[in-house]
Design an enzyme around this catalytic site. Structure first.
Site, PDB file in Angstrom:
ATOM      1  N   LYS A  13      59.578  69.687  62.110  1.00 38.65           N
ATOM      2  CA  LYS A  13      60.388  70.208  60.998  1.00 38.65           C
ATOM      3  C   LYS A  13      59.645  71.316  60.239  1.00 38.65           C
ATOM      4  CE  LYS A  13      60.571  66.134  59.010  1.00 38.65           C
ATOM      5  NZ  LYS A  13      59.743  65.333  59.971  1.00 38.65           N
ATOM      6  N   ARG A  88      66.080  61.593  53.139  1.00 40.77           N
ATOM      7  CA  ARG A  88      65.478  60.607  54.034  1.00 40.77           C
ATOM      8  C   ARG A  88      66.153  59.243  53.916  1.00 40.77           C
ATOM      9  NH1 ARG A  88      60.208  63.282  54.492  1.00 40.77           N
ATOM     10  NH2 ARG A  88      58.807  62.170  55.861  1.00 40.77           N
ATOM     11  N   ARG A 127      47.407  67.117  64.002  1.00 41.20           N
ATOM     12  CA  ARG A 127      47.907  68.180  63.104  1.00 41.20           C
ATOM     13  C   ARG A 127      46.849  68.604  62.081  1.00 41.20           C
ATOM     14  NH1 ARG A 127      53.489  67.094  60.206  1.00 41.20           N
ATOM     15  NH2 ARG A 127      52.601  65.097  59.621  1.00 41.20           N
ATOM     16  N   ARG A 161      45.833  65.881  56.650  1.00 39.21           N
ATOM     17  CA  ARG A 161      46.434  64.975  55.673  1.00 39.21           C
ATOM     18  C   ARG A 161      45.867  63.565  55.817  1.00 39.21           C
ATOM     19  NH1 ARG A 161      52.744  66.094  56.564  1.00 39.21           N
ATOM     20  NH2 ARG A 161      52.756  63.877  56.065  1.00 39.21           N
ATOM     21  N   ARG A 172      55.428  55.122  59.046  1.00 39.33           N
ATOM     22  CA  ARG A 172      56.356  56.238  58.784  1.00 39.33           C
ATOM     23  C   ARG A 172      57.484  56.260  59.806  1.00 39.33           C
ATOM     24  NH1 ARG A 172      51.766  60.507  58.570  1.00 39.33           N
ATOM     25  NH2 ARG A 172      53.410  62.071  58.738  1.00 39.33           N
TER      26      ARG A 172
HETATM   27  P1  ADP Z   1      56.246  64.425  57.847  1.00 35.75           P
HETATM   28  O1  ADP Z   1      55.968  65.912  57.893  1.00 35.75           O
HETATM   29  O2  ADP Z   1      55.228  63.673  58.620  1.00 35.75           O
HETATM   30  O3  ADP Z   1      57.658  64.092  58.195  1.00 35.75           O
HETATM   31  P2  ADP Z   1      56.346  64.627  54.955  1.00 35.75           P
HETATM   32  O4  ADP Z   1      55.327  65.654  54.625  1.00 35.75           O
HETATM   33  O5  ADP Z   1      57.770  65.045  54.965  1.00 35.75           O
HETATM   34  O6  ADP Z   1      55.968  63.950  56.351  1.00 35.75           O
HETATM   35  O7  ADP Z   1      56.219  63.379  53.982  1.00 35.75           O
HETATM   36  C1  ADP Z   1      54.965  62.769  53.738  1.00 35.75           C
HETATM   37  C2  ADP Z   1      55.187  61.545  52.857  1.00 35.75           C
HETATM   38  O8  ADP Z   1      55.751  61.951  51.592  1.00 35.75           O
HETATM   39  C3  ADP Z   1      56.176  60.524  53.403  1.00 35.75           C
HETATM   40  O9  ADP Z   1      55.554  59.599  54.284  1.00 35.75           O
HETATM   41  C4  ADP Z   1      56.675  59.857  52.116  1.00 35.75           C
HETATM   42  O10 ADP Z   1      55.714  58.957  51.596  1.00 35.75           O
HETATM   43  C5  ADP Z   1      56.735  61.040  51.155  1.00 35.75           C
HETATM   44  N1  ADP Z   1      58.055  61.714  51.195  1.00 35.75           N
HETATM   45  C6  ADP Z   1      58.305  62.998  51.585  1.00 35.75           C
HETATM   46  N2  ADP Z   1      59.611  63.287  51.477  1.00 35.75           N
HETATM   47  C7  ADP Z   1      60.223  62.154  51.017  1.00 35.75           C
HETATM   48  C8  ADP Z   1      61.575  61.809  50.725  1.00 35.75           C
HETATM   49  N3  ADP Z   1      62.577  62.695  50.896  1.00 35.75           N
HETATM   50  N4  ADP Z   1      61.810  60.549  50.275  1.00 35.75           N
HETATM   51  C9  ADP Z   1      60.836  59.655  50.098  1.00 35.75           C
HETATM   52  N5  ADP Z   1      59.540  59.911  50.373  1.00 35.75           N
HETATM   53  C10 ADP Z   1      59.217  61.160  50.822  1.00 35.75           C
HETATM   54  P1  ADP Z   2      56.986  67.519  60.933  1.00 37.38           P
HETATM   55  O1  ADP Z   2      57.066  68.518  59.800  1.00 37.38           O
HETATM   56  O2  ADP Z   2      58.315  67.197  61.530  1.00 37.38           O
HETATM   57  O3  ADP Z   2      56.232  66.281  60.549  1.00 37.38           O
HETATM   58  P2  ADP Z   2      55.186  69.484  62.167  1.00 37.38           P
HETATM   59  O4  ADP Z   2      56.011  70.714  62.218  1.00 37.38           O
HETATM   60  O5  ADP Z   2      54.124  69.430  61.128  1.00 37.38           O
HETATM   61  O6  ADP Z   2      56.143  68.175  62.112  1.00 37.38           O
HETATM   62  O7  ADP Z   2      54.535  69.278  63.610  1.00 37.38           O
HETATM   63  C1  ADP Z   2      53.612  68.218  63.852  1.00 37.38           C
HETATM   64  C2  ADP Z   2      52.472  68.752  64.728  1.00 37.38           C
HETATM   65  O8  ADP Z   2      52.969  69.010  66.048  1.00 37.38           O
HETATM   66  C3  ADP Z   2      51.849  70.051  64.235  1.00 37.38           C
HETATM   67  O9  ADP Z   2      50.465  69.999  64.478  1.00 37.38           O
HETATM   68  C4  ADP Z   2      52.528  71.133  65.070  1.00 37.38           C
HETATM   69  O10 ADP Z   2      51.655  72.232  65.286  1.00 37.38           O
HETATM   70  C5  ADP Z   2      52.836  70.413  66.378  1.00 37.38           C
HETATM   71  N1  ADP Z   2      54.131  70.816  66.954  1.00 37.38           N
HETATM   72  C6  ADP Z   2      55.277  71.142  66.291  1.00 37.38           C
HETATM   73  N2  ADP Z   2      56.281  71.434  67.156  1.00 37.38           N
HETATM   74  C7  ADP Z   2      55.772  71.244  68.397  1.00 37.38           C
HETATM   75  C8  ADP Z   2      56.309  71.380  69.725  1.00 37.38           C
HETATM   76  N3  ADP Z   2      57.598  71.748  69.926  1.00 37.38           N
HETATM   77  N4  ADP Z   2      55.483  71.123  70.753  1.00 37.38           N
HETATM   78  C9  ADP Z   2      54.197  70.741  70.547  1.00 37.38           C
HETATM   79  N5  ADP Z   2      53.638  70.592  69.334  1.00 37.38           N
HETATM   80  C10 ADP Z   2      54.398  70.844  68.265  1.00 37.38           C
END
Ligand code: ADP
Ligand code: ADP
Ligand code: ZN
Length: 222
Positions: A13, A88, A127, A161, A172
Protein backbone atom coordinates in the site's frame (compact mmCIF):
# COMPACT_ATOMS: atom_id res chain seq x y z
CA UNK A 1 -10.41 11.33 -7.18
CA UNK A 2 -10.48 9.64 -3.78
CA UNK A 3 -9.27 6.07 -3.51
CA UNK A 4 -8.60 3.49 -0.83
CA UNK A 5 -5.67 1.09 -1.05
CA UNK A 6 -6.61 -2.00 0.89
CA UNK A 7 -4.50 -5.00 1.79
CA UNK A 8 -2.76 -6.70 4.71
CA UNK A 9 0.55 -5.48 6.19
CA UNK A 10 3.26 -5.72 3.54
CA UNK A 11 0.81 -5.83 0.62
CA UNK A 12 2.47 -2.78 -0.91
CA UNK A 13 0.00 0.00 0.00
CA UNK A 14 2.65 2.50 1.03
CA UNK A 15 4.85 1.69 -1.96
CA UNK A 16 2.02 2.17 -4.44
CA UNK A 17 0.67 5.26 -2.68
CA UNK A 18 4.13 6.81 -2.93
CA UNK A 19 4.17 6.23 -6.66
CA UNK A 20 0.74 7.74 -7.13
CA UNK A 21 1.89 10.82 -5.21
CA UNK A 22 4.90 11.31 -7.46
CA UNK A 23 3.11 10.48 -10.71
CA UNK A 24 -0.25 12.17 -10.14
CA UNK A 25 -1.25 15.17 -8.08
CA UNK A 26 -2.60 13.08 -5.23
CA UNK A 27 -1.99 13.18 -1.50
CA UNK A 28 -1.26 10.08 0.59
CA UNK A 29 -3.14 9.84 3.86
CA UNK A 30 -1.52 7.07 5.89
CA UNK A 31 -2.92 6.66 9.38
CA UNK A 32 0.15 4.54 10.20
CA UNK A 33 2.44 7.48 9.30
CA UNK A 34 0.22 9.93 11.21
CA UNK A 35 0.25 7.71 14.29
CA UNK A 36 4.03 7.22 14.11
CA UNK A 37 4.45 11.01 13.91
CA UNK A 38 2.19 11.36 16.96
CA UNK A 39 4.22 8.76 18.88
CA UNK A 40 7.46 10.56 17.96
CA UNK A 41 6.12 13.94 19.07
CA UNK A 42 4.87 12.54 22.37
CA UNK A 43 1.40 14.05 21.86
CA UNK A 44 -1.56 12.70 23.87
CA UNK A 45 -2.65 10.62 20.84
CA UNK A 46 0.89 9.29 20.49
CA UNK A 47 1.07 8.34 24.15
CA UNK A 48 -2.15 6.37 23.82
CA UNK A 49 -1.20 4.70 20.54
CA UNK A 50 2.39 3.62 21.22
CA UNK A 51 1.85 0.37 23.11
CA UNK A 52 -1.10 -0.64 20.92
CA UNK A 53 1.00 -0.24 17.77
CA UNK A 54 3.96 -2.10 19.23
CA UNK A 55 1.64 -5.01 20.01
CA UNK A 56 0.29 -5.00 16.43
CA UNK A 57 -3.25 -4.27 17.57
CA UNK A 58 -5.54 -1.58 16.21
CA UNK A 59 -5.71 1.94 17.62
CA UNK A 60 -9.25 3.11 18.45
CA UNK A 61 -11.60 4.03 15.63
CA UNK A 62 -12.28 7.47 17.11
CA UNK A 63 -8.59 8.40 17.21
CA UNK A 64 -7.81 7.43 13.62
CA UNK A 65 -11.04 8.88 12.23
CA UNK A 66 -10.28 12.18 13.95
CA UNK A 67 -6.78 12.21 12.44
CA UNK A 68 -8.24 11.73 8.96
CA UNK A 69 -10.83 14.48 9.47
CA UNK A 70 -8.14 16.92 10.64
CA UNK A 71 -5.99 16.09 7.65
CA UNK A 72 -8.85 16.59 5.18
CA UNK A 73 -9.50 20.00 6.73
CA UNK A 74 -5.84 20.99 6.57
CA UNK A 75 -6.27 21.49 2.80
CA UNK A 76 -4.21 20.65 -0.26
CA UNK A 77 -6.20 17.51 -0.96
CA UNK A 78 -8.56 18.79 -3.68
CA UNK A 79 -6.85 16.90 -6.54
CA UNK A 80 -7.32 13.60 -4.77
CA UNK A 81 -6.57 11.49 -1.76
CA UNK A 82 -5.14 8.01 -1.38
CA UNK A 83 -6.27 6.42 1.86
CA UNK A 84 -3.47 4.07 2.90
CA UNK A 85 -4.17 1.91 5.93
CA UNK A 86 -7.57 3.48 6.59
CA UNK A 87 -10.34 2.39 6.96
CA UNK A 88 -9.40 -0.78 8.81
CA UNK A 89 -12.74 -1.58 10.50
CA UNK A 90 -16.44 -1.28 9.66
CA UNK A 91 -16.90 1.74 12.00
CA UNK A 92 -13.97 3.45 10.29
CA UNK A 93 -15.54 2.79 6.88
CA UNK A 94 -18.74 4.44 8.12
CA UNK A 95 -16.80 7.34 9.57
CA UNK A 96 -15.02 7.84 6.25
CA UNK A 97 -18.30 8.01 4.33
CA UNK A 98 -19.47 10.70 6.69
CA UNK A 99 -16.19 12.64 6.65
CA UNK A 100 -16.25 12.71 2.85
CA UNK A 101 -19.96 13.50 2.53
CA UNK A 102 -19.64 16.42 4.97
CA UNK A 103 -17.01 17.85 2.65
CA UNK A 104 -18.94 17.22 -0.57
CA UNK A 105 -16.66 14.38 -1.61
CA UNK A 106 -17.03 10.67 -2.21
CA UNK A 107 -15.03 7.53 -2.90
CA UNK A 108 -14.14 6.61 -6.46
CA UNK A 109 -12.30 3.32 -6.11
CA UNK A 110 -11.25 0.75 -3.56
CA UNK A 111 -8.18 -1.05 -4.86
CA UNK A 112 -7.55 -4.35 -3.12
CA UNK A 113 -3.99 -5.64 -3.30
CA UNK A 114 -4.37 -9.41 -3.35
CA UNK A 115 -1.37 -11.11 -1.79
CA UNK A 116 -0.20 -14.46 -0.69
CA UNK A 117 -0.05 -14.34 3.12
CA UNK A 118 2.98 -16.61 3.26
CA UNK A 119 5.05 -13.95 1.46
CA UNK A 120 4.07 -11.07 3.71
CA UNK A 121 6.26 -11.81 6.71
CA UNK A 122 9.33 -11.70 4.49
CA UNK A 123 8.15 -8.43 3.00
CA UNK A 124 7.51 -6.83 6.36
CA UNK A 125 10.63 -7.97 8.21
CA UNK A 126 12.83 -6.89 5.26
CA UNK A 127 11.27 -3.42 5.06
CA UNK A 128 13.23 -0.24 5.81
CA UNK A 129 12.88 3.43 4.92
CA UNK A 130 15.10 6.42 4.36
CA UNK A 131 15.37 8.33 7.65
CA UNK A 132 15.39 11.67 5.81
CA UNK A 133 12.84 11.45 2.97
CA UNK A 134 10.85 8.34 3.91
CA UNK A 135 11.44 6.44 0.65
CA UNK A 136 10.62 2.77 1.19
CA UNK A 137 13.07 -0.07 0.55
CA UNK A 138 13.42 -3.81 1.04
CA UNK A 139 16.46 -5.96 1.87
CA UNK A 140 15.73 -8.28 -1.05
CA UNK A 141 13.05 -6.77 -3.28
CA UNK A 142 14.00 -3.10 -3.45
CA UNK A 143 17.55 -2.28 -2.44
CA UNK A 144 18.97 1.20 -2.98
CA UNK A 145 20.82 1.35 -6.32
CA UNK A 146 24.01 2.29 -4.45
CA UNK A 147 24.28 0.27 -1.24
CA UNK A 148 23.65 2.38 1.84
CA UNK A 149 22.61 5.53 -0.07
CA UNK A 150 19.00 6.64 -0.61
CA UNK A 151 18.13 6.76 -4.34
CA UNK A 152 15.90 9.77 -3.82
CA UNK A 153 17.75 12.11 -1.45
CA UNK A 154 21.26 10.69 -1.02
CA UNK A 155 20.91 10.20 2.74
CA UNK A 156 22.91 7.36 4.28
CA UNK A 157 20.58 6.95 7.27
CA UNK A 158 17.81 4.40 7.23
CA UNK A 159 15.32 3.17 9.81
CA UNK A 160 13.20 0.14 10.61
CA UNK A 161 9.86 0.06 12.38
CA UNK A 162 9.77 -1.55 15.84
CA UNK A 163 6.58 -3.42 14.86
CA UNK A 164 8.12 -4.97 11.73
CA UNK A 165 9.07 -8.24 13.41
CA UNK A 166 7.67 -11.74 12.85
CA UNK A 167 5.68 -11.87 16.13
CA UNK A 168 3.90 -8.57 15.65
CA UNK A 169 3.26 -9.31 12.00
CA UNK A 170 1.26 -12.39 13.01
CA UNK A 171 -0.99 -10.26 15.23
CA UNK A 172 -1.36 -7.59 12.52
CA UNK A 173 -2.31 -10.27 10.00
CA UNK A 174 -4.94 -11.66 12.38
CA UNK A 175 -6.33 -8.15 12.92
CA UNK A 176 -6.56 -7.69 9.16
CA UNK A 177 -8.43 -10.94 8.68
CA UNK A 178 -10.82 -10.34 11.58
CA UNK A 179 -11.57 -6.63 11.22
CA UNK A 180 -10.41 -5.24 7.88
CA UNK A 181 -11.20 -7.93 5.30
CA UNK A 182 -14.90 -7.86 6.35
CA UNK A 183 -15.28 -4.28 5.10
CA UNK A 184 -14.64 -5.36 1.49
CA UNK A 185 -18.19 -6.64 0.92
CA UNK A 186 -19.55 -3.23 1.95
CA UNK A 187 -17.61 -1.61 -0.87
CA UNK A 188 -18.27 -4.50 -3.27
CA UNK A 189 -22.00 -3.94 -2.87
CA UNK A 190 -21.39 -0.37 -4.02
CA UNK A 191 -19.41 -1.52 -7.08
CA UNK A 192 -16.23 0.23 -5.92
CA UNK A 193 -13.81 -2.68 -5.58
CA UNK A 194 -11.05 -3.43 -8.08
CA UNK A 195 -8.55 -6.21 -7.47
CA UNK A 196 -4.89 -6.15 -8.36
CA UNK A 197 -2.36 -8.96 -8.07
CA UNK A 198 -0.10 -7.65 -5.32
CA UNK A 199 2.37 -10.50 -5.82
CA UNK A 200 3.50 -9.08 -9.16
CA UNK A 201 6.56 -6.87 -9.10
CA UNK A 202 6.27 -3.25 -8.01
CA UNK A 203 6.21 -1.87 -11.58
CA UNK A 204 3.49 -4.26 -12.70
CA UNK A 205 1.30 -3.49 -9.70
CA UNK A 206 1.71 0.23 -10.39
CA UNK A 207 0.72 -0.36 -14.03
CA UNK A 208 -2.41 -2.27 -13.04
CA UNK A 209 -3.49 0.46 -10.61
CA UNK A 210 -2.84 3.10 -13.26
CA UNK A 211 -5.20 1.32 -15.65
CA UNK A 212 -7.97 1.30 -13.04
CA UNK A 213 -7.60 5.01 -12.27
CA UNK A 214 -7.35 5.99 -15.95
CA UNK A 215 -10.47 4.06 -16.84
CA UNK A 216 -12.33 6.48 -14.56
CA UNK A 217 -10.68 9.39 -16.35
CA UNK A 218 -11.71 8.05 -19.75
CA UNK A 219 -15.33 7.60 -18.70
CA UNK A 220 -15.41 11.12 -17.31
CA UNK A 221 -14.45 12.40 -20.76
CA UNK A 222 -17.82 11.40 -22.24
P1 ADP B 1 1.19 -1.55 7.53
O1 ADP B 1 1.94 -0.63 6.60
O2 ADP B 1 2.05 -2.67 7.98
O3 ADP B 1 -0.13 -1.97 6.99
P2 ADP B 1 0.49 0.78 9.12
O4 ADP B 1 1.68 1.65 9.02
O5 ADP B 1 -0.67 1.10 8.26
O6 ADP B 1 0.94 -0.74 8.88
O7 ADP B 1 -0.02 0.69 10.62
C1 ADP B 1 0.87 0.43 11.68
C2 ADP B 1 0.07 0.31 12.97
O8 ADP B 1 -0.61 1.55 13.24
C3 ADP B 1 -1.05 -0.73 12.95
O9 ADP B 1 -0.57 -2.03 13.29
C4 ADP B 1 -2.02 -0.17 13.99
O10 ADP B 1 -1.55 -0.40 15.31
C5 ADP B 1 -1.91 1.33 13.74
N1 ADP B 1 -2.89 1.79 12.73
C6 ADP B 1 -2.61 2.35 11.52
N2 ADP B 1 -3.74 2.67 10.87
C7 ADP B 1 -4.78 2.30 11.68
C8 ADP B 1 -6.20 2.35 11.56
N3 ADP B 1 -6.79 2.84 10.45
N4 ADP B 1 -6.93 1.88 12.60
C9 ADP B 1 -6.36 1.39 13.71
N5 ADP B 1 -5.03 1.30 13.88
C10 ADP B 1 -4.22 1.76 12.88
P1 ADP C 1 2.23 -1.84 3.23
O1 ADP C 1 2.22 -0.33 3.21
O2 ADP C 1 1.04 -2.45 2.56
O3 ADP C 1 2.43 -2.39 4.62
P2 ADP C 1 4.80 -1.57 1.85
O4 ADP C 1 4.46 -0.77 0.65
O5 ADP C 1 5.52 -0.86 2.94
O6 ADP C 1 3.49 -2.34 2.40
O7 ADP C 1 5.67 -2.82 1.37
C1 ADP C 1 6.23 -3.73 2.31
C2 ADP C 1 7.65 -4.09 1.86
O8 ADP C 1 7.58 -4.90 0.68
C3 ADP C 1 8.53 -2.90 1.52
O9 ADP C 1 9.84 -3.17 1.96
C4 ADP C 1 8.45 -2.80 0.00
O10 ADP C 1 9.66 -2.28 -0.54
C5 ADP C 1 8.24 -4.24 -0.43
N1 ADP C 1 7.31 -4.37 -1.57
C6 ADP C 1 6.21 -3.61 -1.84
N2 ADP C 1 5.59 -4.03 -2.97
C7 ADP C 1 6.28 -5.11 -3.40
C8 ADP C 1 6.14 -6.01 -4.51
N3 ADP C 1 5.12 -5.87 -5.40
N4 ADP C 1 7.05 -6.99 -4.64
C9 ADP C 1 8.06 -7.13 -3.74
N5 ADP C 1 8.24 -6.33 -2.67
C10 ADP C 1 7.38 -5.33 -2.49
ZN1 ZN D 1 15.89 9.55 1.12
Amino acid sequence: MNIILLGPPGAGKGTQAGRLVSERAMVQLSTGDMLRAAVKSGSPVGLRAKAVMEAGELVSDSIVSALIGERLDAGGTDAGVIFDGFPRTAPQAEALDLLLAERGRSLDYVVELEVDEAALTERVVGRFTCARCGEGYHDVFKRPVKAGVCDVCGSTEFKRRPDDNADTVATRMAEYRAKTAPILPIYEARGLVYRVNGMADIEEVAGAIGIILDKGGALDAF
